[in-house]
Design a protein around this motif. Structure first.
Motif, PDB file in Angstrom:
ATOM      1  N   ARG A 288       0.832  -1.200   0.000  1.00  0.00           N
ATOM      2  CA  ARG A 288       0.000   0.000   0.000  1.00  0.00           C
ATOM      3  C   ARG A 288       0.872   1.258   0.000  1.00  0.00           C
ATOM      4  NH1 ARG A 288      -4.818   2.506   2.528  1.00  0.00           N
ATOM      5  NH2 ARG A 288      -4.064   4.376   3.581  1.00  0.00           N
ATOM      6  N   GLY A 289       0.470   2.233  -0.811  1.00  0.00           N
ATOM      7  CA  GLY A 289       1.159   3.518  -0.818  1.00  0.00           C
ATOM      8  C   GLY A 289       0.158   4.656  -0.862  1.00  0.00           C
ATOM      9  N   GLN A 290       0.211   5.546   0.126  1.00  0.00           N
ATOM     10  CA  GLN A 290      -0.678   6.706   0.162  1.00  0.00           C
ATOM     11  C   GLN A 290       0.101   7.953  -0.221  1.00  0.00           C
ATOM     12  OE1 GLN A 290      -3.609   7.108   3.338  1.00  0.00           O
ATOM     13  NE2 GLN A 290      -2.989   9.249   3.630  1.00  0.00           N
ATOM     14  N   VAL A 291      -0.389   8.638  -1.237  1.00  0.00           N
ATOM     15  CA  VAL A 291       0.175   9.907  -1.675  1.00  0.00           C
ATOM     16  C   VAL A 291      -0.707  11.022  -1.126  1.00  0.00           C
ATOM     17  CG1 VAL A 291       0.747  11.357  -3.660  1.00  0.00           C
ATOM     18  CG2 VAL A 291       1.116   8.886  -3.768  1.00  0.00           C
TER      19      VAL A 291
ATOM     20  N   ALA B  30       5.764   8.687  -0.376  1.00  0.00           N
ATOM     21  CA  ALA B  30       4.510   7.964  -0.204  1.00  0.00           C
ATOM     22  C   ALA B  30       4.719   6.963   0.916  1.00  0.00           C
ATOM     23  CB  ALA B  30       4.104   7.248  -1.490  1.00  0.00           C
ATOM     24  N   SER B  31       3.629   6.552   1.537  1.00  0.00           N
ATOM     25  CA  SER B  31       3.699   5.571   2.618  1.00  0.00           C
ATOM     26  C   SER B  31       4.022   4.190   2.045  1.00  0.00           C
ATOM     27  CB  SER B  31       2.377   5.533   3.385  1.00  0.00           C
ATOM     28  OG  SER B  31       1.324   5.101   2.534  1.00  0.00           O
ATOM     29  N   TYR B  32       4.331   3.262   2.944  1.00  0.00           N
ATOM     30  CA  TYR B  32       4.713   1.908   2.542  1.00  0.00           C
ATOM     31  C   TYR B  32       4.164   0.967   3.598  1.00  0.00           C
ATOM     32  CZ  TYR B  32       7.777  -1.155  -0.218  1.00  0.00           C
ATOM     33  OH  TYR B  32       8.269  -2.116  -1.094  1.00  0.00           O
ATOM     34  N   ALA B  33       3.064   0.289   3.281  1.00  0.00           N
ATOM     35  CA  ALA B  33       2.396  -0.532   4.291  1.00  0.00           C
ATOM     36  C   ALA B  33       1.925  -1.844   3.669  1.00  0.00           C
ATOM     37  CB  ALA B  33       1.202   0.221   4.878  1.00  0.00           C
ATOM     38  N   TYR B  34       2.028  -2.925   4.466  1.00  0.00           N
ATOM     39  CA  TYR B  34       1.626  -4.242   3.993  1.00  0.00           C
ATOM     40  C   TYR B  34       0.223  -4.572   4.507  1.00  0.00           C
ATOM     41  CZ  TYR B  34       6.476  -4.921   2.617  1.00  0.00           C
ATOM     42  OH  TYR B  34       7.711  -4.807   2.019  1.00  0.00           O
ATOM     43  N   ASP B  35      -0.765  -3.881   3.998  1.00  0.00           N
ATOM     44  CA  ASP B  35      -2.144  -4.244   4.304  1.00  0.00           C
ATOM     45  C   ASP B  35      -3.029  -3.805   3.149  1.00  0.00           C
ATOM     46  OD1 ASP B  35      -3.803  -1.740   4.914  1.00  0.00           O
ATOM     47  OD2 ASP B  35      -2.046  -1.405   6.185  1.00  0.00           O
TER      48      ASP B  35
ATOM     49  N   ASN C 187       3.807  11.413   5.632  1.00  0.00           N
ATOM     50  CA  ASN C 187       4.216  12.168   4.444  1.00  0.00           C
ATOM     51  C   ASN C 187       4.663  13.585   4.806  1.00  0.00           C
ATOM     52  OD1 ASN C 187       3.805  10.062   2.649  1.00  0.00           O
ATOM     53  ND2 ASN C 187       1.695  10.657   2.166  1.00  0.00           N
ATOM     54  N   LEU C 188       4.038  14.176   5.813  1.00  0.00           N
ATOM     55  CA  LEU C 188       4.484  15.505   6.247  1.00  0.00           C
ATOM     56  C   LEU C 188       5.890  15.442   6.852  1.00  0.00           C
ATOM     57  CD1 LEU C 188       1.253  17.111   7.758  1.00  0.00           C
ATOM     58  CD2 LEU C 188       2.352  17.596   5.562  1.00  0.00           C
ATOM     59  N   LEU C 189       6.214  14.336   7.520  1.00  0.00           N
ATOM     60  CA  LEU C 189       7.589  14.162   7.998  1.00  0.00           C
ATOM     61  C   LEU C 189       8.564  14.093   6.820  1.00  0.00           C
ATOM     62  CD1 LEU C 189       7.141  11.561  10.898  1.00  0.00           C
ATOM     63  CD2 LEU C 189       7.639  14.007  11.101  1.00  0.00           C
ATOM     64  N   ARG C 190       8.145  13.431   5.765  1.00  0.00           N
ATOM     65  CA  ARG C 190       8.979  13.384   4.554  1.00  0.00           C
ATOM     66  C   ARG C 190       9.144  14.783   3.977  1.00  0.00           C
ATOM     67  NH1 ARG C 190       5.633   8.781   4.400  1.00  0.00           N
ATOM     68  NH2 ARG C 190       6.859   6.850   4.466  1.00  0.00           N
ATOM     69  N   LEU C 191       8.061  15.576   3.986  1.00  0.00           N
ATOM     70  CA  LEU C 191       8.149  16.953   3.501  1.00  0.00           C
ATOM     71  C   LEU C 191       9.165  17.748   4.311  1.00  0.00           C
ATOM     72  CD1 LEU C 191       7.151  19.335   1.779  1.00  0.00           C
ATOM     73  CD2 LEU C 191       5.287  19.644   3.436  1.00  0.00           C
TER      74      LEU C 191
END
Length: 643
Positions: A470-473, A506-511, A524-528
Motif C-alpha cells: 500500500r502507498g498513500q500519496v 509515499a507511505s509503505y504498508a503491507y495491508d 508524508n508531512l515528515l517526509r516533507l
C-alpha cells in the motif's frame, strides 16, 4: 562503481580525415568515406539485395566510430522499395564520440544530413551498457540502432539476438587486436543466423585464419580507393549457432491490465504489427497504481553499480527517449524532465553521494553532486544537505502516459474496459480469458499478465512471488508550500504542482486497506520536512487529500518480465535459467514496485522483442535478473544444497 566510458577525442590528419589519437589510425578511407561504406560493407554483404522482402534484417558492426557505416546503411534501406519492415543495427563501441563532435564529423557528409540530424537528436548519454535508439519512418518501417558501449567481447557476451550480416570495421589489428581476436570471432559465429555474411577492409592473414577457425569461409575481393583487396565471408558451419526462438503461432496477444505496464507492452507489440486485446477491470486506463497524478523519474545509484542500478539506469535513459518519440509522433504525455534533486538524508549519506558522483564514473549530464548551498540555490529553499542532481530526471504523469501509449497503438489495439477476468485457461492452442460466469471474454495464443499484484488472483499466477504494498500519496494544494523549483526526493518525494496539486509521498504498508489515513498523511508531512525543512509546519493532516495505490513488489525488488515458469515440472539437478520449463504462450510484465514509471517502457520493449524474435535491448544478465523463473530456480538450487 560503474565503469566509466571514455569518449573519443576528435582529431584529424593533415588531409582532414578523422583519426583516433588513442589507436593511431584513421576512421575511414582517406578518399570517399561513404563510398567505402557502400563498397566494402554494403556490397560486401550483398546488400541491399539480401534483405529484399525480409520482415527483419540484423546487422552487427564491431566499431561504430563516426557512424558513417550506419548512416550509409540507413540511406540504402530508405532508398530500397523492397526493404525489410525492420532494420536492426547493432554496434559495438568502446570510445563513442560526444554528441557535438559527432555533429562536426557528420557535417562532412551532406548527403546524410537529415539522417545525421535524427541520430544526433537521439544520441544517448555516454554510460556503459546497451542503448536502444529507434527511428520510425513516416512511410512505414523502423530502423533500430542498439549501441553497446564498453569492451567489445564483454558486450558480445551479453548480446542476445541473431545476426544476418557483420561489418568488421575495427582499427588496424596491429593497433587494436582486441577487435580481431579469435575469441571475438567465435562469439560472432554463435550469434550468426543461417546464411550470415561478413565484410571487412582487412585481409591480414591472422584475421583470415581466425575467421576460418571460428566457422566462416572467406574470400578476397577487390578493395576500395586504391586498396587492392578486401575480405568477405559466409557462415560455413552451424554447429555453434544459437537455436532460433520458437515464434508465436499467431501475432495476437491478450494483455490483462491497463496500467503503465500493460499499455507500454500493447504499444510495443502494436508497433511490430501485433493485434492486441487489452482487458482492464476499471472503466478507464490507469485505474490502479498507475493512476497517481504524477510520479518521480530518476535513476538509482549504488556504490557497486549493482544489477538494480544498471537496469534502472538503462530504463531511465530509455524512457526519456521513448516518451519524446511518442510526442514527436503526435501522442504527448504530461511531464517535466528538467531535473530532479535527490537530497541526502544525513551527513554520512551526503559524503557518500559526493564520493560517488565525483569519482568520474558518470558523465555530468547523467548526475552531479551539489553541496548544500548549491542545492538550496537550485531549489529556491534552504535544504538540510546537498544531494545528487539528475539533470534529465523530473516528474511524469502516469495516466497521461498510459493514454498516449494506448493511442499510439492505434487500430492494432482493442480495449475491453470494465471487464473482470476471473480465470485464464489454456485450450486448443490459445489462452482463454474467462469472466465470472465462465464465458470467454477474449482468446489469443499469447497471454500477458500486466495487472500488478492482482495477477495472483488467477490460478496460473498464484505462486508468483508478488506482494501488494500500500502507498498513500498526499495531495497538497498549490500555494500551500513555499515556492520551489524542480522535483525533489529525500526518503520520499515532492512534485511541482500538477493541476494545482503537489504530490507528496509515499507511505509503505503491507495491508489491503484502500481508505485514506491520517497517520500516513502525518508520515508524508515528515517526509516533507526532510525535503523542504520547515515547510511542513504550515500544514495539518486534516488539510490534505490524497490517493491510495498498491505497488506490486518482488523479494529482490526487480521486475518480472518474460515467460512464466511451469511450477511442478521436473527439474534437472544442474538446470540453467534458459532451460527452465515454461507455460507455453503465457508471459508476465509484473512486479514493477515503486519504480514502474521508470522500469515499464524498456521492460515492455524487452518482452515485445522476445515475443517477436528481435535482438534484445538489454544485456543478458539484466534480462536474467527480470526472468520470472529466477525464484523457482533459486528454490530448486537451495533444495539441492540441503540434500
Amino acid at each position: 562503481m560503474a565503469t566509466s566510458i571514455r569518449p573519443a577525442d576528435l582529431a584529424f590528419d593533415l588531409g582532414g580525415t578523422p583519426v583516433s589519437p588513442a589507436y593511431g589510425d584513421i576512421y575511414h578511407a582517406t578518399q570517399g568515406g561513404p563510398g567505402q561504406a557502400r563498397h566494402v560493407f554494403l556490397a560486401g554483404n550483398g546488400l541491399p539485395g539480401r534483405w529484399a522482402g525480409r520482415e527483419r534484417f540484423v546487422i552487427l558492426e564491431n566499431g561504430f566510430g563516426t557512424g558513417l557505416n550506419f548512416l550509409a546503411t540507413w540511406a540504402a534501406w530508405l532508398a530500397d522499395a523492397r526493404r525489410p519492415d525492420a532494420l536492426h543495427y547493432l554496434a559495438l563501441e568502446k570510445h563513442p564520440f560526444r554528441q557535438e563532435d559527432l555533429a562536426r564529423l557528420h557535417a562532412a557528409w551532406p548527403e546524410f544530413a537529415p539522417l545525421a540530424a535524427r541520430l544526433g537528436q537521439r544520441w544517448p548519454v555516454l554510460t556503459p551498457g546497451f542503448h536502444r535508439l529507434e527511428f520510425p519512418q513516416t512511410d512505414g518501417g523502423r530502423v533500430v540502432l542498439t549501441l553497446m558501449l564498453g569492451e567489445a567481447e564483454d558486450c558480445l557476451k551479453q548480446l542476445r539476438g541473431r545476426v544476418d550480416a557483420f561489418y568488421l570495421d575495427g582499427f588496424d589489428p596491429k593497433k587494436n587486436p582486441a577487435m580481431w581476436s579469435p575469441s571475438l570471432f567465435q562469439r560472432l559465429v554463435r550469434l550468426a543466423a543461417p546464411g550470415a555474411t561478413l565484410a571487412t577492409w582487412c585481409v591480414a592473414r591472422a584475421v583470415r585464419d581466425a575467421l576460418v577457425g571460428a566457422g566462416f569461409a572467406t574470400e578476397k575481393g577487390p578493395g576500395y580507393a586504391g586498396k587492392r583487396d578486401m575480405l568477405t565471408g559466409r557462415l560455413a558451419a552451424a554447429r555453434h549457432q544459437v537455436p532460433p526462438a520458437a515464434p508465436a503461432p499467431e501475432r495476437h496477444a491478450l494483455i490483462l491490465g491497463g496500467g503503465i505496464a500493460g499499455c507500454a507492452l500493447a504499444q510495443r507489440l502494436a508497433v511490430r504489427g501485433w493485434r492486441v486485446d487489452l482487458i482492464e477491470r476499471h472503466g478507464h486506463l490507469a485505474g490502479e497504481g498507475s493512476g497517481n497524478l504524477a510520479g518521480i523519474v530518476r535513476p538509482l545509484l549504488s556504490r557497486d553499480d549493482n544489477i538494480a542500478s544498471r537496469l534502472n539506469r538503462a530504463c531511465f535513459l530509455h524512457a526519456r527517449r521513448a516518451w519524446a518519440d511518442l510526442e514527436a509522433a503526435g501522442f504527448p504525455s504530461r511531464r517535466d524532465l528538467d531535473g530532479v534533486l535527490q537530497i541526502a538524508r544525513d551527513a554520512a549519506h551526503e559524503d557518500q553521494q559526493r564520493t560517488l558522483a565525483t569519482a568520474g564514473a558518470y558523465p555530468v549530464d547523467y548526475v552531479r553532486f551539489l553541496d548544500r548551498d548549491s542545492a538550496s540555490a537550485l531549489v529556491g529553499w534552504p535544504t538540510a544537505f546537498g544531494g545528487w542532481w539528475f539533470p534529465q530526471g523530473g516528474w511524469a504523469s502516469p495516466p497521461t502516459l498510459c493514454q498516449a501509449l494506448a493511442d499510439a497503438a492505434g487500430g492494432n489495439l482493442n480495449l475491453h474496459m470494465g471487464r473482470t477476468v476471473a480465470g485464464l485457461e489454456p485450450a486448443d492452442g490459445a489462452w482463454h480469458a474467462l469472466d465470472e460466469a465462465g464465458d470467454i471474454l477474449v482468446q489469443a495464443p499469447v497471454a500477458i499478465l500486466a495487472s500488478g499484484a492482482m495477477a495472483r488472483a488467477l490460478e496460473v499466477a498464484g505462486d508468483l512471488p508478488i506482494t501488494p504494498v500500500r502507498g498513500q500519496v498526499s495531495h497538497v494544494a498549490a500555494g500551500s508550500l513555499p515556492p520551489f523549483r524542480h522535483a525533489l526526493c529525500c526518503e520520499g518525494y515532492l512534485t511541482p504542482a500538477v493541476d494545482g496539486i503537489h504530490c507528496l509521498g509515499a507511505s509503505y504498508a503491507y495491508d489491503p486497506g484502500t481508505e485514506l489515513r491520517q497517520d500516513e498523511h502525518a508520515g508524508n508531512l515528515l517526509r516533507l520536512g526532510r525535503i523542504l525543512p520547515g515547510a511542513e509546519q504550515a500544514l495539518a493532516t486534516g488539510d490534505l487529500n490524497g490517493r491510495v495505490g498498491f505497488r506490486a513488489a518482488t523479494p529482490d525488488r526487480l521486475p518480472l518480465a518474460g515467460a512464466l515458469p511451469a511450477k511442478g515440472a521436473p527439474l534437472a539437478p544442474d538446470i540453467r535459467l534458459d532451460d527452465m520449463p515454461r507455460l507455453p504462450g503465457l508471459h508476465g510484465l509484473l512486479g514493477l514496485g515503486s519504480r514502474g514509471l521508470v522500469w515499464a517502457t524498456l521492460a515492455a520493449e524487452a518482452l515485445a522483442s522476445q515475443l517477436h524474435g528481435d535482438p534484445l535491448p538489454l544485456e543478458g544478465d539484466l534480462l536474467d535478473a527480470m526472468d520470472p523463473a529466477r525464484f523457482l530456480l533459486r528454490q530448486h538450487r537451495r533444495g539441492r544444497n540441503k540434500t
